[in-house]
Design an enzyme around this catalytic site. Structure first.
Site, PDB file in Angstrom:
ATOM      1  N   CYS A 187       0.968  -1.249   0.066  1.00 56.76           N
ATOM      2  CA  CYS A 187      -0.203  -0.146   0.029  1.00 56.76           C
ATOM      3  C   CYS A 187       0.963   1.287  -0.068  1.00 56.76           C
ATOM      4  O   CYS A 187       1.790   1.574  -0.821  1.00 56.76           O
ATOM      5  CB  CYS A 187      -0.801  -0.025   1.206  1.00 56.76           C
ATOM      6  SG  CYS A 187      -2.565   1.083   0.894  1.00 56.76           S
ATOM      7  N   GLU A 244      -1.446  -8.059   5.395  1.00 55.96           N
ATOM      8  CA  GLU A 244      -1.242  -8.537   6.905  1.00 55.96           C
ATOM      9  C   GLU A 244      -2.550  -8.460   7.565  1.00 55.96           C
ATOM     10  O   GLU A 244      -2.662  -8.769   8.667  1.00 55.96           O
ATOM     11  CB  GLU A 244      -0.056  -7.359   7.418  1.00 55.96           C
ATOM     12  CG  GLU A 244      -0.719  -6.151   7.852  1.00 55.96           C
ATOM     13  CD  GLU A 244      -0.881  -5.292   6.540  1.00 55.96           C
ATOM     14  OE1 GLU A 244      -0.890  -5.758   5.323  1.00 55.96           O
ATOM     15  OE2 GLU A 244      -1.255  -3.854   6.889  1.00 55.96           O
ATOM     16  N   HIS A 266      -3.416  -4.872   1.577  1.00 57.74           N
ATOM     17  CA  HIS A 266      -2.792  -4.947   3.005  1.00 57.74           C
ATOM     18  C   HIS A 266      -2.947  -6.570   3.395  1.00 57.74           C
ATOM     19  O   HIS A 266      -3.754  -6.889   3.808  1.00 57.74           O
ATOM     20  CB  HIS A 266      -3.619  -4.239   3.923  1.00 57.74           C
ATOM     21  CG  HIS A 266      -3.320  -3.004   4.094  1.00 57.74           C
ATOM     22  ND1 HIS A 266      -2.247  -2.201   4.830  1.00 57.74           N
ATOM     23  CD2 HIS A 266      -3.825  -1.882   3.213  1.00 57.74           C
ATOM     24  CE1 HIS A 266      -2.365  -0.846   4.693  1.00 57.74           C
ATOM     25  NE2 HIS A 266      -3.257  -0.632   3.728  1.00 57.74           N
TER      26      HIS A 266
HETATM   27  N1  GLN Z   1      -3.702   6.518   0.882  1.00 56.84           N
HETATM   28  C1  GLN Z   1      -2.245   6.316   1.555  1.00 56.84           C
HETATM   29  C2  GLN Z   1      -1.130   6.828   0.933  1.00 56.84           C
HETATM   30  O1  GLN Z   1      -1.493   7.332  -0.146  1.00 56.84           O
HETATM   31  C3  GLN Z   1      -1.991   4.719   1.726  1.00 56.84           C
HETATM   32  C4  GLN Z   1      -3.301   4.137   2.342  1.00 56.84           C
HETATM   33  C5  GLN Z   1      -2.823   2.988   2.880  1.00 56.84           C
HETATM   34  O2  GLN Z   1      -1.511   2.461   3.105  1.00 56.84           O
HETATM   35  N2  GLN Z   1      -3.623   1.913   3.479  1.00 56.84           N
HETATM   36  O3  GLN Z   1      -0.172   7.085   1.301  1.00 56.84           O
END
Ligand code: GLN
Length: 204
Positions: A86, A179, A177
Site C-alpha cells: 500500500c 497483513e 494489505h
Molecule cells: N492512501 C495512503 C497514501 O497515499 C495509503 C493508504 C494505505 O497505506 N492504506 O499514502
C-alpha cells in the site's frame, strides 16, 4: 539459520506484519527474528525487509530524514527480498505523481495514490495471484493503483483491470494489505519462495 526480517516502523502500526512474517516463516520451516526499524543502521543486517502501509508522504519524509531510504535501496540492489504494501508500494515505486513523495524507485512501476479509495474507502476482494493456488483475500484501504509497469517488472495480480501486485526482481509490491487477514501466503511468496529455491538441493 535464523533469517533477520526488518519491518520499517517509522509510521503506523506494524505488529500485524511482524506476526504474518512469523507465520509465513513457520509455514516454510524457517526461523525468523523480526526487528522494528525506526533509525538507520539496522537495515544492513536484515535478510528480508517489509515496507508497510500508512501515509506515504509521512513515510517518505521520515525514511529520508532518518537516513533509512538509501539503506533500503542498497538492500534491494543487493537482491535481498522486500515486500512493500500500500503506502509502501507508493514509496517503493518510481513515480507517485506527488511531489511530497520522494520515491525510492526499487519497483519499476508508477502509481496513483488513493485511486481505489475514492469509490470506496475500504473493501476486500478475492484475488488471483500468480504463484498462489487459491484466491487471496485482499484488503484495500485508500489503495493506490498501479499504472505503468516497467519491462523488468511482472504483474502478479489485477483488480478491476488494473495491476495491484507486481514483482520486480527481489521486490514484491501490493496495493492491498496482506497483513490484515490470517492468510500469510503473500508474505511467504515475497520472502520465502526464493530462499526455499536457493537452498533446495540441485535437481529439485
Ligand atoms: N492512501 C495512503 C497514501 O497515499 C495509503 C493508504 C494505505 O497505506 N492504506 O499514502
Amino acid at each position: 539459520m535464523t533469517l533477520h526480517a526488518g519491518v520499517i516502523a517509522v509510521q503506523g502500526d506494524v505488529t500485524e506484519h511482524a506476526d504474518a512474517i512469523g507465520r509465513a516463516g513457520r509455514a516454510h520451516g524457517r526461523e525468523v527474528a523480526v526487528t522494528e526499524i525506526r533509525t538507520a543502521g539496522t537495515v544492513p543486517d536484515c535478510d528480508l525487509l517489509l515496507l508497510p502501509g500508512g501515509e506515504s508522504t509521512a513515510i517518505s519524509r521520515l525514511l529520508h530524514s532518518e537516513g533509512i531510504a538509501t539503506e533500503i535501496v542498497d538492500h534491494a540492489e543487493a537482491g535481498k527480498p522486500v515486500l512493500a504494501t500500500c503506502a509502501g508500494l507508493i514509496v517503493a515505486a518510481t513515480d507517485a505523481g506527488d511531489d511530497r513523495v520522494d520515491n525510492l524507485g526499487i519497483a519499476d512501476v508508477t502509481v496513483e495514490r488513493n485511486a481505489f479509495g475514492r469509490q470506496k474507502d475500504s473493501f476486500e476482494a478475492p484475488l488471483d495471484v500468480k504463484g498462489l493456488d487459491d484466491p487471496f483475500p485482499a484488503v484495500f484501504i485508500r489503495a493506490p493503483r498501479i499504472g505503468e509497469v516497467g519491462e523488468g517488472a511482472e504483474v502478479l495480480a489485477e483488480w478491476d483491470g488494473h495491476p495491484v501486485a507486481v514483482r520486480d526482481g527481489p521486490v514484491v509490491a501490493t496495493s492491498f494489505h496482506p497483513e490484515l487477514t490470517p492468510d500469510s501466503r503473500l508474505h511467504g511468496l515475497a520472502f520465502f519462495e526464493e530462499t526455499d529455491r536457493a537452498s533446495a538441493p540441485a535437481g529439485e
